[in-house]
Design an enzyme around this catalytic site. Structure first.
Site, mmCIF file in Angstrom:
data_model
loop_
_atom_site.group_PDB
_atom_site.id
_atom_site.type_symbol
_atom_site.label_atom_id
_atom_site.label_comp_id
_atom_site.label_asym_id
_atom_site.label_seq_id
_atom_site.Cartn_x
_atom_site.Cartn_y
_atom_site.Cartn_z
ATOM 1 N N LYS A 294 33.789 -10.251 24.480
ATOM 2 C CA LYS A 294 33.271 -9.501 23.321
ATOM 3 C C LYS A 294 31.756 -9.397 23.430
ATOM 4 O O LYS A 294 31.083 -10.373 23.801
ATOM 5 C CB LYS A 294 33.667 -10.238 22.037
ATOM 6 C CG LYS A 294 33.311 -9.495 20.752
ATOM 7 C CD LYS A 294 33.770 -10.269 19.519
ATOM 8 C CE LYS A 294 33.591 -9.457 18.251
ATOM 9 N NZ LYS A 294 34.074 -10.171 17.048
ATOM 10 N N SER B 200 37.092 -7.298 14.147
ATOM 11 C CA SER B 200 36.027 -6.649 14.874
ATOM 12 C C SER B 200 36.117 -6.811 16.400
ATOM 13 O O SER B 200 35.411 -6.092 17.116
ATOM 14 C CB SER B 200 34.682 -7.221 14.401
ATOM 15 O OG SER B 200 34.566 -8.581 14.762
ATOM 16 N N SER C 210 38.688 -11.643 12.769
ATOM 17 C CA SER C 210 38.352 -10.698 13.841
ATOM 18 C C SER C 210 39.019 -10.949 15.187
ATOM 19 O O SER C 210 38.906 -10.118 16.076
ATOM 20 C CB SER C 210 36.840 -10.662 14.048
ATOM 21 O OG SER C 210 36.277 -9.792 13.105
HETATM 22 N N1 GLN Z 1 36.914 -7.915 8.963
HETATM 23 C C1 GLN Z 1 36.129 -8.994 8.445
HETATM 24 C C2 GLN Z 1 34.736 -8.513 8.142
HETATM 25 O O1 GLN Z 1 34.524 -7.360 8.199
HETATM 26 C C3 GLN Z 1 36.114 -10.137 9.404
HETATM 27 C C4 GLN Z 1 35.197 -9.904 10.537
HETATM 28 C C5 GLN Z 1 35.128 -11.042 11.481
HETATM 29 O O2 GLN Z 1 35.980 -11.940 11.488
HETATM 30 N N2 GLN Z 1 34.085 -11.064 12.265
HETATM 31 O O3 GLN Z 1 33.863 -9.254 7.845
#
Ligand code: GLN
Length: 494
Positions: A77, A152, A176
Site C-alpha cells: 500500500k 482504503s 481499510s
Molecule cells: N473507511 C474508513 C475511513 O474512511 C476507514 C479507513 C481506514 O481504515 N483507513 O476512515
C-alpha cells in the site's frame, strides 16, 4: 504460478522448482496485461523487483537458508515507506516523495526473502471506503470493473484478487483491510493494535492504525503476519511480546470453540443476501463443532460517530506536518514567496483532496476550545464503552462473527456525493478497531450476481491464533474457496 498460494510459491522457490525471478516476472506480466483496466498499482519498479528476485535466487544457489517468503512478490500500500521508491499515500501533497528509509514491515519482508513488487493505489491518506478519494483515479473491482474494490487499501485488495500478486500489505484504521478484502473476495487481516510496527506507515489516526496482510488464503495471511509481527522499539505503541508462528493455528480443530453472533450486527441496512451468506458460514462452523451463541454489543450503534470524531481529531494533528517545507508539493503561487502562512495555506489547498480537507476541518473542530469536552472527550468515553462490549462478549465466547460489510461491492460513483452513506459502510469493521482487537474477513458464498461477500471474525486482543483457526476451518468448507475473477483468469491463459 500466480494462482498458487503464498506458501506454495515459497515452497517451490525454496525447492528450486521455480526461480524467484520467474515468479516476479509473471507478476509483472499479469500487471501489464490487466492493470490498465484496474488501476491497482501506482508504481511498479520492475527492475528493482527483478533484481531483488535474482538476489533471492543467488542466495539459494549459494546454499544459504531461505526465508519463509522466499521469492514471494508482495504489493505494498502506498502509505508504507519503501526506501528510494516514490511513496505518496495517493496524495498530491506528497508528489515525488522518496523515503530515505524502509518501514519496519518492509525490513521484515526483505529479511524473509520476499520481493517488494510495487506500490498500490488507495484512498488519499487512507481516508475512504471506495478508492474514489485517490488523487490518481479509482481502483476498479476485478469482479466487476464498474464497482469499487472497497477502500482504503483498494489496490492491495484488487492486486491479490486479480492474481497480480499472491499477497500484499494494507493498513487498517477503521476497516481499510477488512472491507476491501470482503468486497474483492480475498483474505484480509487487521492484527491486534500494537502487534505490528507502525514505523514507516504514513499516519492517519495513530491510536487505530495497524498494518496487516491480504492473501489468497488464510494460511498465506498467517505466514505474512508471522513475518510482520514483533516488537519494534521505533514504535512506542509496539507490544513487546514473543514472536509467534500463526500458521500452526490454521488447521487446528475448532471443536468446542464458542462463536458469538451479535444481534446488533444483523440489523437495519444489512443486505439480506449478505446476511444469508454469512449465516450460512456460521452454520457450517457449527457443523464443524463450534458452539454458536447470541451476544449483545449494545454500543455498536455509536461506533460510526465515535470513530469519525476520534479518527478526524488524530488526522488533523498528524496531517499538520504536510506544509510544503520539507517534502512533496510546494505551491508556486508568487504570493507565497512573501508570507510563510500563505505558502502553507496555498500548498495545503492545492495538495489535499476534498475528503482529506473535510476530515482536517472536522478534526480541528472537535479539538477546538469549547468543543473538546463535548466531542473529543465524550468520544473517548464511548470508545471505552465499545471496548467493554468486547470484553463482556469475550467472557462467554472465543470469537465474534458477523458480516464484514453491509452490502457487496457498490458502484463507483454511487456514494461519492454522500459522505454519511460512505461512512456507514464501515459500521461492521469500526468497533473492532476502536477496541484494538484483531479481526479479519474471509470470503463466503458470493451473491447471485457473483459478487464476493466476507465473513468478519474478531477475537480477543493477542488471540490471532484462535481467529485464524476459525477462519481456516471455514475456508476449508467455503464455496468461495479459490474463485478467480474472470478478468484475471482470462489474462492468465493468454
Ligand atoms: N473507511 C474508513 C475511513 O474512511 C476507514 C479507513 C481506514 O481504515 N483507513 O476512515
Amino acid at each position: 504460478m500466480l494462482d498458487s498460494s503464498v506458501t506454495a510459491i515459497a515452497a517451490k522457490v525454496r525447492a528450486g522448482e521455480v526461480s524467484a525471478e520467474s515468479v516476479t516476472a509473471a507478476a509483472i506480466a499479469q500487471i501489464a496485461a490487466i492493470d490498465g483496466r484496474l488501476n491497482a498499482f501506482l508504481h511498479v519498479p520492475e527492475q528493482s523487483a527483478l533484481a531483488q528476485a535474482r538476489a533471492v535466487d543467488a542466495k539459494r544457489a549459494r546454499g544459504e537458508a531461505m526465508g519463509p517468503l522466499a521469492g514471494v512478490p508482495v504489493a505494498i500500500k502506498d502509505a508504507i515507506c519503501v526506501r528510494g521508491v516514490v511513496t505518496t499515500a495517493a496524495s498530491k501533497i506528497l508528489a515525488g516523495y522518496e523515503p530515505a528509509y524502509d518501514a519496519t514491515v518492509i525490513e521484515r519482508l526483505r529479511a524473509a526473502d520476499a520481493v517488494i513488487l510495487g506500490k498500490t493505489n488507495m484512498d488519499e491518506f487512507a481516508m475512504g471506503s471506495s478508492s474514489e478519494n485517490s488523487a490518481f483515479g479509482p481502483t476498479r473491482n476485478p469482479w466487476d470493473v464498474t464497482r469499487t474494490p472497497g477502500g482504503s487499501s483498494s489496490g492491495s485488495a484488487a492486486a491479490v484478487a486479480a492474481r497480480m500478486a499472491p499477497c500484499s500489505l494494507g493498513s487498517d484504521t477503521g476497516g481499510s483491510i477488512r472491507q476491501p478484502a470482503c468486497l474483492t473476495g480475498t483474505v484480509g487481516l487487521k492484527p491486534t493494535y500494537g502487534r505490528v510496527s507502525r514505523y514507516g506507515l504514513i499516519a492517519f489516526a495513530s491510536s487505530l492504525d495497524q498494518i496487516g496482510p491480504f492473501a489468497g488464503d488464510v494460511r498465506g495471511a498467517a505466514r505474512v503476519l508471522s513475518v510482520l509481527s514483533g516488537h519494534d522499539p521505533r514504535d512506542a505503541t509496539s507490544l513487546d511480546v514473543p514472536p509467534e508462528d500463526f500458521e500452526v493455528a490454521c488447521g487446528r480443530s475448532v471443536r468446542g470453540l464458542r462463536i458469538g453472533v451479535p444481534g446488533e450486527y444483523f440489523a437495519e441496512g444489512l443486505d439480506p443476501e449478505v446476511a444469508e451468506s454469512v449465516r450460512a458460514a456460521i452454520r457450517e462452523l457449527e457443523a464443524e463443532g463450534c458452539v454458536v451463541k447470541p451476544v449483545t454489543m449494545p454500543h455498536t450503534l455509536f461506533a460510526v460517530a465515535t470513530y469519525y470524531v476520534l479518527a478526524t481529531a488524530e488526522a488533523s494533528s498528524n496531517l499538520a506536518r504536510f506544509d510544503g517545507v520539507r517534502f512533496g508539493l510546494r505551491t508556486t503561487d508568487p504570493a507565497a514567496a512573501r508570507d510563510l502562512r500563505v505558502m502553507y495555506g496555498k500548498t495545503r489547498d492545492a495538495g489535499f483532496g476534498a475528503e482529506v480537507k473535510r476530515r482536517i476541518l472536522l478534526g480541528t473542530f472537535v479539538l477546538s476550545a469549547g468543543y473538546y469536552d463535548a466531542y473529543y472527550i465524550k468520544a473517548q468515553k464511548v470508545r471505552s464503552l465499545i471496548r467493554r462490549d468486547f470484553d463482556r462478549a469475550f467472557e462467554s465466547v472465543d470469537v465474534i462473527c458477523s458480516p464484514a460489510s453491509p452490502t457487496a461491492a457498490f458502484r463507483l460513483g454511487e456514494k461519492i456525493d454522500d459522505p454519511l452513506a460512505m461512512y456507514l459502510n464501515d459500521i461492521y469493521t469500526l468497533p473492532a478497531s476502536l477496541a484494538g482487537v484483531p479481526a479479519m474477513s474471509v470470503p463466503c458464498a458470493p451473491t447471485r450476481a457473483g459478487l464476493p461477500v466476507g465473513l468478519h471474525i474478531a477475537a480477543r486482543a493477542m488471540d490471532e491464533a484462535t481467529m485464524l483457526a476459525v477462519a481456516a476451518a471455514w475456508e476449508a468448507r467455503s464455496p468461495a474457496r479459490s474463485l478467480v475473477p474472470p478478468l484475471a483468469a482470462a489474462a492468465g491463459k493468454a
